[in-house]
Design a protein around this motif. Structure first.
Motif, short mmCIF file in Angstrom:
data_model
loop_
_atom_site.label_atom_id
_atom_site.label_comp_id
_atom_site.label_asym_id
_atom_site.label_seq_id
_atom_site.Cartn_x
_atom_site.Cartn_y
_atom_site.Cartn_z
N GLY A 87 0.81 -1.21 0.00
CA GLY A 87 0.00 0.00 0.00
C GLY A 87 0.84 1.26 0.00
N GLN A 88 2.07 1.16 -0.50
CA GLN A 88 3.00 2.29 -0.55
C GLN A 88 2.99 2.90 -1.95
N PRO A 89 3.38 4.16 -2.07
CA PRO A 89 3.49 4.75 -3.40
C PRO A 89 4.49 3.95 -4.25
N GLY A 90 4.24 3.85 -5.54
CA GLY A 90 5.06 3.02 -6.42
C GLY A 90 6.31 3.69 -6.94
N GLU A 91 6.71 4.80 -6.36
CA GLU A 91 7.88 5.52 -6.86
C GLU A 91 9.17 4.87 -6.37
N THR A 92 10.20 4.95 -7.22
CA THR A 92 11.51 4.54 -6.74
C THR A 92 12.06 5.66 -5.88
N ARG A 93 13.06 5.36 -5.11
CA ARG A 93 13.69 6.32 -4.22
C ARG A 93 14.99 6.80 -4.84
N ASP A 94 15.37 8.04 -4.56
CA ASP A 94 16.68 8.50 -4.97
C ASP A 94 17.72 7.65 -4.25
N ILE A 95 18.66 7.16 -5.01
CA ILE A 95 19.71 6.31 -4.44
C ILE A 95 20.90 7.20 -4.08
N PRO A 96 21.31 7.22 -2.81
CA PRO A 96 22.47 8.04 -2.43
C PRO A 96 23.70 7.64 -3.25
N GLU A 97 24.57 8.61 -3.48
CA GLU A 97 25.75 8.37 -4.33
C GLU A 97 26.60 7.20 -3.83
N TRP A 98 26.80 7.09 -2.52
CA TRP A 98 27.64 6.01 -1.99
C TRP A 98 27.01 4.65 -2.25
N VAL A 99 25.68 4.58 -2.24
CA VAL A 99 24.99 3.32 -2.54
C VAL A 99 25.10 3.04 -4.04
N ALA A 100 24.93 4.06 -4.87
CA ALA A 100 25.06 3.88 -6.32
C ALA A 100 26.45 3.38 -6.68
N ARG A 101 27.47 3.88 -6.01
CA ARG A 101 28.84 3.41 -6.28
C ARG A 101 29.01 1.96 -5.87
N TRP A 102 28.40 1.56 -4.77
CA TRP A 102 28.46 0.15 -4.36
C TRP A 102 27.74 -0.73 -5.38
N ILE A 103 26.59 -0.29 -5.85
CA ILE A 103 25.85 -1.04 -6.86
C ILE A 103 26.71 -1.20 -8.11
N ALA A 104 27.36 -0.12 -8.54
CA ALA A 104 28.23 -0.18 -9.73
C ALA A 104 29.40 -1.13 -9.50
N ALA A 105 29.97 -1.09 -8.31
CA ALA A 105 31.08 -2.01 -8.00
C ALA A 105 30.61 -3.46 -8.02
N GLU A 106 29.42 -3.71 -7.50
CA GLU A 106 28.87 -5.07 -7.53
C GLU A 106 28.60 -5.52 -8.96
N ASP A 107 28.11 -4.61 -9.79
CA ASP A 107 27.84 -4.95 -11.19
C ASP A 107 29.13 -5.26 -11.95
N ALA A 108 30.24 -4.62 -11.55
CA ALA A 108 31.53 -4.84 -12.22
C ALA A 108 32.23 -6.10 -11.71
N ARG A 109 31.83 -6.61 -10.58
CA ARG A 109 32.46 -7.79 -9.98
C ARG A 109 32.16 -9.03 -10.82
N PRO A 110 33.20 -9.80 -11.13
CA PRO A 110 32.95 -10.99 -11.98
C PRO A 110 32.13 -12.05 -11.25
N TRP A 111 31.24 -12.65 -12.05
CA TRP A 111 30.43 -13.77 -11.53
C TRP A 111 30.24 -14.77 -12.62
N PRO A 112 30.50 -16.04 -12.38
CA PRO A 112 30.99 -16.58 -11.11
C PRO A 112 32.46 -16.21 -10.89
N PRO A 113 32.92 -16.31 -9.64
CA PRO A 113 34.33 -15.98 -9.36
C PRO A 113 35.26 -17.00 -9.99
N MET A 114 36.51 -16.59 -10.14
CA MET A 114 37.51 -17.50 -10.71
C MET A 114 37.74 -18.68 -9.76
N GLN A 115 38.06 -19.84 -10.35
CA GLN A 115 38.23 -21.04 -9.54
C GLN A 115 39.68 -21.47 -9.34
N ASP A 116 40.65 -20.78 -9.91
CA ASP A 116 42.03 -21.26 -9.74
C ASP A 116 42.77 -20.64 -8.62
#
Length: 178
Positions: free
Chosen positions: A149-178
């Motif tokens: 029952g909440q408004p359907g708007e997204t929230r502004d993402i703070p810059e530090w959170v956006a940078r973490w999201i970008a870092a997670e997106d750049a992280r390889p998956w799956p990780p290397m196995q050697d």
């Protein structure tokens, strides 16, 4: 062993408190017990993550998420976390935890929690990326917000959170196995 009794006690307390909006802050109080310690007689880093459950799950009750999960047959999963440990927590230290939904985007709700010692020092801070799921995968936050029952708007993402999201997106998956 998981602290089911402590979780039940925190959940009962939360049921007695007023409902919160999705971005409201749930404040809970905890005590560092002997079974929470590591060999150095400080709060174990893994147990710290479990203690965050004791604030996050009651928060989910107060914002109505637990009911929405139950009503829709949904699940909740933590899709990532970034934690900072900054101050020691020792046996029988009394702690205050602050838990809230910081922001959200189309797929994830970003939860922020902090643990504060009695002397006013912040002992730790964590950012979680949470996803509501069903048999088809991730349920979009727009559907989740509608169920709450909440408004359907997204929230502004703070810059530090956006940078973490970008870092997670750049992280390889799956990780290397050697």
């Amino acid at each position: 062993m998981y602290p089911f009794i402590r979780l039940a006690a925190q959940s009962l307390r939360a049921h007695r408190l007023p409902d919160l909006p999705l971005d409201g802050t749930h404040v809970s109080h905890h005590l560092c017990l002997p079974w929470d310690l590591d060999p150095f007689l400080e709060l174990n880093n893994g147990r710290t993550l479990t203690l965050y459950d004791l604030g996050r799950i009651p928060l989910a009750h107060r914002v109505g998420l637990i009911g929405a999960l139950r009503d829709n047959g949904w699940g909740l999963t933590m899709a990532g976390a970034c934690v900072r440990y900054r101050r020691r927590v020792r046996l029988f230290d009394r702690l205050e935890m602050r838990s809230r939904a910081l922001c959200w985007d189309a797929r994830f709700i970003y939860l922020e929690q902090s643990i504060w010692r009695r002397d006013g020092e912040c002992a730790g801070h964590i950012l979680y990326r949470a996803a509501v799921t069903d048999e088809n995968g991730i349920v979009g936050t727009e559907r989740v917000l509608q169920a709450l029952g909440q408004p359907g708007e997204t929230r502004d993402i703070p810059e530090w959170v956006a940078r973490w999201i970008a870092a997670e997106d750049a992280r390889p998956w799956p990780p290397m196995q050697d």
